[in-house]
Design an enzyme around this catalytic site. Structure first.
Site, PDB file in Angstrom:
ATOM      1  N   CYS A 108      -2.177  -2.370   7.763  1.00 31.15           N
ATOM      2  CA  CYS A 108      -2.138  -3.308   6.634  1.00 31.15           C
ATOM      3  C   CYS A 108      -0.909  -4.210   6.631  1.00 31.15           C
ATOM      4  CB  CYS A 108      -2.284  -2.547   5.325  1.00 31.15           C
ATOM      5  SG  CYS A 108      -3.948  -1.868   5.149  1.00 31.15           S
ATOM      6  N   ASP A 110       0.786  -1.252   0.000  1.00 30.37           N
ATOM      7  CA  ASP A 110       0.000   0.000   0.000  1.00 30.37           C
ATOM      8  C   ASP A 110       0.815   1.298   0.000  1.00 30.37           C
ATOM      9  OD1 ASP A 110      -1.915  -1.932   0.251  1.00 30.37           O
ATOM     10  OD2 ASP A 110      -2.732  -1.234   2.146  1.00 30.37           O
ATOM     11  N   LYS A 112      -6.734  -4.964  -3.051  1.00 26.14           N
ATOM     12  CA  LYS A 112      -7.400  -5.576  -1.904  1.00 26.14           C
ATOM     13  C   LYS A 112      -8.415  -4.597  -1.307  1.00 26.14           C
ATOM     14  CE  LYS A 112      -3.595  -4.349   1.232  1.00 26.14           C
ATOM     15  NZ  LYS A 112      -4.263  -3.524   2.218  1.00 26.14           N
TER      16      LYS A 112
END
Ligand code: C5J
Length: 220
Positions: free
Chosen positions: A161, A23, A128
């Site tokens: 995450c 990310d 995701k």
């Protein structure tokens, strides 16, 4: 071959080890995205860019597998749970129009990986909808197909995450190593605690190291 780490040396097997960059998106690292909408100081994450860049260069140079992830939702928000949309109660929330397009929506400017760490065409990019990279994605199947059993996990944010992904991967049998300088959080205390949790209890979720040690293992 091994990499110096906590709680003990990581048994590095390069051919079956992938670099998984979590990310590193504009929405988390640049002003005007999701991170900023939640009231965070996004500049705190930017110290992770240079070490990630160095690690990516070395990893690619060694011909090893790289994968990237992006958190985000379909434009119709059909994969966005109501609880995730409303929980932060900030003025701008997921799906709303912000300075970098609709917040945390796939295809928008803010959803893109920062240019400094842009994926190469051959590197899988896993989209995701959640915090963990193994939920509602084909990452596990992709790693199995590639013969990957170990992961060096970098990116943001450490306790959200990155941590969720390490936990999910650990439960599926992957050995995970986290270089502390390549992960970052808006909250230094949570960053430190999250790293401590990974290597505690004999490495209950994995190993914690520094990119210098990974680079040393990669150098000929
Ligand atoms: C968050 C992430 N922090 N990538 N996402 O909401 O860690």
């Amino acid at each position: 071959m091994s990499i110096a780490a906590e709680p003990y040396a990581f048994p590095f097997a390069p051919e079956t080890c992938a670099l998984l960059v979590i990310d590193m998106q504009r929405d988390f690292l640049e002003p005007g995205g999701f991170g900023a909408a939640l009231g965070n100081d996004v500049s705190l994450l930017r110290r992770t860019i240079a070490p990630n860049r160095r690690l990516l260069d070395a990893w690619r140079g060694a011909g090893l597998q790289v994968l990237h992830t992006r958190e985000g939702h379909q434009p119709d928000l059909s994969d966005l749970p109501e609880a995730k949309k409303t929980r932060a109660r900030s003025a701008l929330t997921i799906g709303d129009a912000g300075p970098m397009g609709r917040i945390l929506v796939r295809g928008e400017k803010g959803h893109a990986i920062i240019p400094e760490l842009a994926p190469l065409p051959a590197e899988p990019v896993i989209d995701k909808p959640g915090k963990g990279a193994l939920w509602a994605t084909d990452l596990h199947a992709t790693l199995q197909r590639l013969g990957i059993r170990q992961l060096v996990v970098t990116g943001v944010t450490t306790e959200v995450c990155v941590h969720t992904t390490v936990r999910e991967a650990n439960d599926r049998g992957y050995d995970c190593l986290v270089p502390a300088d390549c992960v970052g959080s808006y909250f230094p205390d949570l960053h430190a605690a999250a790293l401590k949790m990974i290597s505690a209890q004999g490495g209950i979720f994995g190993w914690v190291s520094h990119s210098d040690h990974v680079l040393a293992a990669l150098s000929p």
